[in-house]
Write an enzyme that holds these catalytic residues in place. Sequence first.
Site, PDB file in Angstrom:
ATOM      1  N   ASP A  41     -40.942   0.972 -79.573  1.00 36.68           N
ATOM      2  CA  ASP A  41     -41.457   1.962 -78.614  1.00 36.68           C
ATOM      3  C   ASP A  41     -42.498   1.398 -77.661  1.00 36.68           C
ATOM      4  O   ASP A  41     -43.077   2.138 -76.863  1.00 36.68           O
ATOM      5  CB  ASP A  41     -42.080   3.131 -79.379  1.00 36.68           C
ATOM      6  CG  ASP A  41     -41.019   3.919 -80.118  1.00 36.68           C
ATOM      7  OD1 ASP A  41     -39.842   3.833 -79.723  1.00 36.68           O
ATOM      8  OD2 ASP A  41     -41.376   4.611 -81.092  1.00 36.68           O
ATOM      9  N   HIS A 243     -48.861 -26.020 -67.885  1.00 35.66           N
ATOM     10  CA  HIS A 243     -48.874 -24.573 -68.076  1.00 35.66           C
ATOM     11  C   HIS A 243     -49.143 -24.226 -69.546  1.00 35.66           C
ATOM     12  O   HIS A 243     -48.468 -23.384 -70.140  1.00 35.66           O
ATOM     13  CB  HIS A 243     -47.565 -23.943 -67.579  1.00 35.66           C
ATOM     14  CG  HIS A 243     -47.493 -23.877 -66.080  1.00 35.66           C
ATOM     15  ND1 HIS A 243     -46.343 -23.627 -65.381  1.00 35.66           N
ATOM     16  CD2 HIS A 243     -48.462 -24.055 -65.137  1.00 35.66           C
ATOM     17  CE1 HIS A 243     -46.599 -23.637 -64.080  1.00 35.66           C
ATOM     18  NE2 HIS A 243     -47.869 -23.896 -63.898  1.00 35.66           N
ATOM     19  N   ASP A 260     -57.377 -22.640 -65.855  1.00 30.80           N
ATOM     20  CA  ASP A 260     -56.650 -22.145 -64.681  1.00 30.80           C
ATOM     21  C   ASP A 260     -56.456 -20.659 -64.921  1.00 30.80           C
ATOM     22  O   ASP A 260     -55.682 -20.269 -65.794  1.00 30.80           O
ATOM     23  CB  ASP A 260     -55.310 -22.890 -64.574  1.00 30.80           C
ATOM     24  CG  ASP A 260     -54.502 -22.494 -63.343  1.00 30.80           C
ATOM     25  OD1 ASP A 260     -54.817 -21.469 -62.707  1.00 30.80           O
ATOM     26  OD2 ASP A 260     -53.531 -23.220 -63.026  1.00 30.80           O
ATOM     27  N   ASP A 271     -55.928 -17.523 -57.876  1.00 30.28           N
ATOM     28  CA  ASP A 271     -55.360 -18.602 -58.697  1.00 30.28           C
ATOM     29  C   ASP A 271     -56.319 -19.786 -58.584  1.00 30.28           C
ATOM     30  O   ASP A 271     -56.293 -20.512 -57.595  1.00 30.28           O
ATOM     31  CB  ASP A 271     -53.961 -18.937 -58.145  1.00 30.28           C
ATOM     32  CG  ASP A 271     -53.272 -20.046 -58.917  1.00 30.28           C
ATOM     33  OD1 ASP A 271     -53.794 -20.457 -59.972  1.00 30.28           O
ATOM     34  OD2 ASP A 271     -52.205 -20.506 -58.459  1.00 30.28           O
ATOM     35  N   HIS A 350     -47.189 -32.345 -60.046  1.00 25.08           N
ATOM     36  CA  HIS A 350     -46.880 -31.122 -59.298  1.00 25.08           C
ATOM     37  C   HIS A 350     -47.314 -31.273 -57.847  1.00 25.08           C
ATOM     38  O   HIS A 350     -47.838 -32.312 -57.453  1.00 25.08           O
ATOM     39  CB  HIS A 350     -47.535 -29.901 -59.954  1.00 25.08           C
ATOM     40  CG  HIS A 350     -49.028 -29.984 -60.106  1.00 25.08           C
ATOM     41  ND1 HIS A 350     -49.893 -29.691 -59.076  1.00 25.08           N
ATOM     42  CD2 HIS A 350     -49.808 -30.333 -61.165  1.00 25.08           C
ATOM     43  CE1 HIS A 350     -51.128 -29.833 -59.507  1.00 25.08           C
ATOM     44  NE2 HIS A 350     -51.113 -30.238 -60.767  1.00 25.08           N
ATOM     45  N   HIS A 354     -49.292 -23.833 -52.978  1.00 26.89           N
ATOM     46  CA  HIS A 354     -48.222 -22.848 -52.802  1.00 26.89           C
ATOM     47  C   HIS A 354     -48.838 -21.635 -52.117  1.00 26.89           C
ATOM     48  O   HIS A 354     -50.050 -21.407 -52.197  1.00 26.89           O
ATOM     49  CB  HIS A 354     -47.612 -22.463 -54.156  1.00 26.89           C
ATOM     50  CG  HIS A 354     -48.618 -22.068 -55.199  1.00 26.89           C
ATOM     51  ND1 HIS A 354     -49.164 -20.808 -55.249  1.00 26.89           N
ATOM     52  CD2 HIS A 354     -49.211 -22.767 -56.198  1.00 26.89           C
ATOM     53  CE1 HIS A 354     -50.031 -20.743 -56.249  1.00 26.89           C
ATOM     54  NE2 HIS A 354     -50.098 -21.928 -56.840  1.00 26.89           N
ATOM     55  N   HIS A 361     -47.149 -17.345 -56.999  1.00 24.79           N
ATOM     56  CA  HIS A 361     -46.375 -18.254 -56.136  1.00 24.79           C
ATOM     57  C   HIS A 361     -45.723 -17.329 -55.121  1.00 24.79           C
ATOM     58  O   HIS A 361     -44.647 -16.782 -55.356  1.00 24.79           O
ATOM     59  CB  HIS A 361     -45.346 -19.037 -56.945  1.00 24.79           C
ATOM     60  CG  HIS A 361     -45.994 -19.990 -57.909  1.00 24.79           C
ATOM     61  ND1 HIS A 361     -45.300 -20.722 -58.831  1.00 24.79           N
ATOM     62  CD2 HIS A 361     -47.296 -20.356 -58.072  1.00 24.79           C
ATOM     63  CE1 HIS A 361     -46.133 -21.483 -59.534  1.00 24.79           C
ATOM     64  NE2 HIS A 361     -47.356 -21.275 -59.087  1.00 24.79           N
ATOM     65  N   GLU A 384     -54.561 -27.601 -54.891  1.00 25.16           N
ATOM     66  CA  GLU A 384     -54.773 -27.838 -56.316  1.00 25.16           C
ATOM     67  C   GLU A 384     -54.306 -29.207 -56.801  1.00 25.16           C
ATOM     68  O   GLU A 384     -53.465 -29.295 -57.686  1.00 25.16           O
ATOM     69  CB  GLU A 384     -54.084 -26.749 -57.126  1.00 25.16           C
ATOM     70  CG  GLU A 384     -52.626 -26.482 -56.772  1.00 25.16           C
ATOM     71  CD  GLU A 384     -51.995 -25.411 -57.674  1.00 25.16           C
ATOM     72  OE1 GLU A 384     -52.053 -25.570 -58.889  1.00 25.16           O
ATOM     73  OE2 GLU A 384     -51.452 -24.435 -57.137  1.00 25.16           O
ATOM     74  N   TYR A 388     -53.518 -36.203 -64.668  1.00 23.81           N
ATOM     75  CA  TYR A 388     -53.333 -35.863 -66.084  1.00 23.81           C
ATOM     76  C   TYR A 388     -53.085 -37.149 -66.865  1.00 23.81           C
ATOM     77  O   TYR A 388     -52.070 -37.820 -66.661  1.00 23.81           O
ATOM     78  CB  TYR A 388     -52.166 -34.881 -66.224  1.00 23.81           C
ATOM     79  CG  TYR A 388     -52.341 -33.695 -65.299  1.00 23.81           C
ATOM     80  CD1 TYR A 388     -53.146 -32.623 -65.652  1.00 23.81           C
ATOM     81  CD2 TYR A 388     -51.767 -33.693 -64.018  1.00 23.81           C
ATOM     82  CE1 TYR A 388     -53.348 -31.557 -64.776  1.00 23.81           C
ATOM     83  CE2 TYR A 388     -51.964 -32.640 -63.136  1.00 23.81           C
ATOM     84  CZ  TYR A 388     -52.760 -31.568 -63.521  1.00 23.81           C
ATOM     85  OH  TYR A 388     -52.971 -30.527 -62.647  1.00 23.81           O
ATOM     86  N   ARG A 421     -57.698 -30.645 -62.915  1.00 20.01           N
ATOM     87  CA  ARG A 421     -57.118 -29.983 -61.733  1.00 20.01           C
ATOM     88  C   ARG A 421     -58.253 -29.197 -61.103  1.00 20.01           C
ATOM     89  O   ARG A 421     -59.075 -28.606 -61.815  1.00 20.01           O
ATOM     90  CB  ARG A 421     -55.954 -29.064 -62.129  1.00 20.01           C
ATOM     91  CG  ARG A 421     -55.360 -28.306 -60.950  1.00 20.01           C
ATOM     92  CD  ARG A 421     -53.951 -27.747 -61.230  1.00 20.01           C
ATOM     93  NE  ARG A 421     -53.888 -26.706 -62.234  1.00 20.01           N
ATOM     94  CZ  ARG A 421     -53.377 -26.850 -63.452  1.00 20.01           C
ATOM     95  NH1 ARG A 421     -52.874 -28.021 -63.825  1.00 20.01           N
ATOM     96  NH2 ARG A 421     -53.342 -25.846 -64.315  1.00 20.01           N
ATOM     97  N   GLU A 423     -58.552 -26.289 -58.251  1.00 13.65           N
ATOM     98  CA  GLU A 423     -57.687 -25.409 -57.451  1.00 13.65           C
ATOM     99  C   GLU A 423     -58.507 -24.328 -56.771  1.00 13.65           C
ATOM    100  O   GLU A 423     -59.233 -23.582 -57.426  1.00 13.65           O
ATOM    101  CB  GLU A 423     -56.635 -24.750 -58.361  1.00 13.65           C
ATOM    102  CG  GLU A 423     -55.762 -23.735 -57.638  1.00 13.65           C
ATOM    103  CD  GLU A 423     -54.625 -23.203 -58.495  1.00 13.65           C
ATOM    104  OE1 GLU A 423     -54.776 -23.137 -59.730  1.00 13.65           O
ATOM    105  OE2 GLU A 423     -53.580 -22.844 -57.916  1.00 13.65           O
TER     106      GLU A 423
HETATM  107  N1  GLY Z   1     -51.484 -20.991 -62.136  1.00 13.54           N
HETATM  108  C1  GLY Z   1     -50.254 -21.524 -61.688  1.00 13.54           C
HETATM  109  C2  GLY Z   1     -50.448 -22.438 -60.561  1.00 13.54           C
HETATM  110  O1  GLY Z   1     -51.526 -22.962 -60.388  1.00 13.54           O
HETATM  111  O2  GLY Z   1     -49.588 -22.611 -59.744  1.00 13.54           O
HETATM  112 MN    MN Z   2     -53.371 -22.142 -61.006  1.00 13.99          MN
HETATM  113 MN    MN Z   3     -51.609 -22.488 -58.237  1.00 18.17          MN
END
Ligand code: GLY
Ligand code: MN
Ligand code: MN
Length: 457
Positions: A41, A243, A260, A271, A350, A354, A361, A384, A388, A421, A423
């Site tokens: 439920d 991720h 993040d 983000d 990466h 974006h 995204h 960003e 790594y 990272r 960002e």
């Molecule tokens: N948090 C996902 C990205 O940085 O794209």
């Molecule tokens: Mn992010």
């Molecule tokens: Mn991002």
Amino acid sequence: MLARTIPAAVFARRRRALMERMGPDSIALLPAAPSAPRNRDVHYPFRQDSDFYYLTGFPEPEAIAVLVPGGKQEFLLFCRQRDPQMEIWHGRRAGPQGAMDRYGVDNAHPIAELDQHLPPLLENRQRVFYAIGYNPDFDRQVMAWINQVRAKARLGVHAPTEFITLDRELHPMRLRKEPEEVAVMREAARITTTAHRRAMQVCRPGMPEYELEAEIFHTFLRNGAGWAYPSIVGGGDNSCILHYTENNAALRDGDILLIDAGAEVDGYASDITRSFPINGRFSGEQRAIYELVLAAQYAAIAKVRPGCHFNEPHDAAVRTLTEGLVALGLLHGEVEALIKAEQHKQLYMHRTGHWLGMDVHDVGDYKTGEDWRVFEPGMVTTVEPGLYLPAGGKIVDEGWARLGVQLETELDERWWRIGIRIEDDVLVTADGNEVLSAAAPKEIDDIEALMREGRGT
Ligand code: GLY
Ligand code: MN
Ligand code: MN
């Protein structure tokens, strides 16, 4: 969660703009997001479909919006009926009358009457706009309605002949943020930077990662926001999992922590990523990698401005990172050759950004034809870059690989477990950009000072 913050007039303006783009003899169909069952439920928290919400501001599931440019009634909505019993159990519903009173709907009907009303609306319309192919149930439903109209051909009724994905007209609109949207994104960034600052202040060695995840969520919730995506809180080697969301390891003295996390306010995301030392002081190696990523981020942000295209920040980041990795002895060879061979991908897998908006995204093409899209005021992108370096990480020497020799070297242990990272959310302005997330510290001295302050030392 925060009540709707964007005024009704803005939604009306968007519908008008979309209908002008669609042209006469057309119709647009937009289903609300489905409600997803979690177990028996229990349902996942409902989150409205972004396209639907962008045009209607209507927050409920089980609804279909219909836009009929030039029709007697241009904005129709099918939605759940009021139901006192259901509302006692599950919460309030607007009902068709509430939709007309509060959401600018010209005419609303119970969703149960959809199949009765929809086919006549398609009669003698040439073009149907909807998000083709994203929702198989809705695809089938639309085709069934179309076939009902086709069956009336001998009565002189024309069925639509063109099916156009709504994205084509709607997503360019969503890509360029209006001032009201920028205001909401600014608020999402404010709440998120407050959360990142708090995480820096309360972080202590020995804490589980989820304790910081909780601190972040606490800040989101008490500011009336939710999360835009599950928070990534990764210490040490977990900072190297892009991720990572398990968030259940203990934070170790001497390790780096990557967070993040982004709040969502009234359908708009932030983000933001910050990386900092768990014990409050960067080690020499952490500092070297951090300074390099930060330099790459500044170089990339400088390329977010009208006249630059979408890939220029990435190119700038890759160049800075590659030069720095060679200087640190982590990549070997000649910078131009390493860039051409994309050797940075071994440590930076990466891309640099974006679009950001209602979706993390966000929608909007990155290229127009063959060319990267040029930034325009009102667009929002993340910037960003990262590096790594996991425990036991290996680097393949590109120069030897070209000669057919697989020369793999293991990273020296002193570089292990460093995932960085940085960002930010960057708005393109008329003469450059504005970093919406600037309130989260990213200079080493500022981070260390804030962490000292948090410890009262
Ligand atoms: N948090 C996902 C990205 O940085 O794209
Ligand atoms: Mn992010
Ligand atoms: Mn991002």
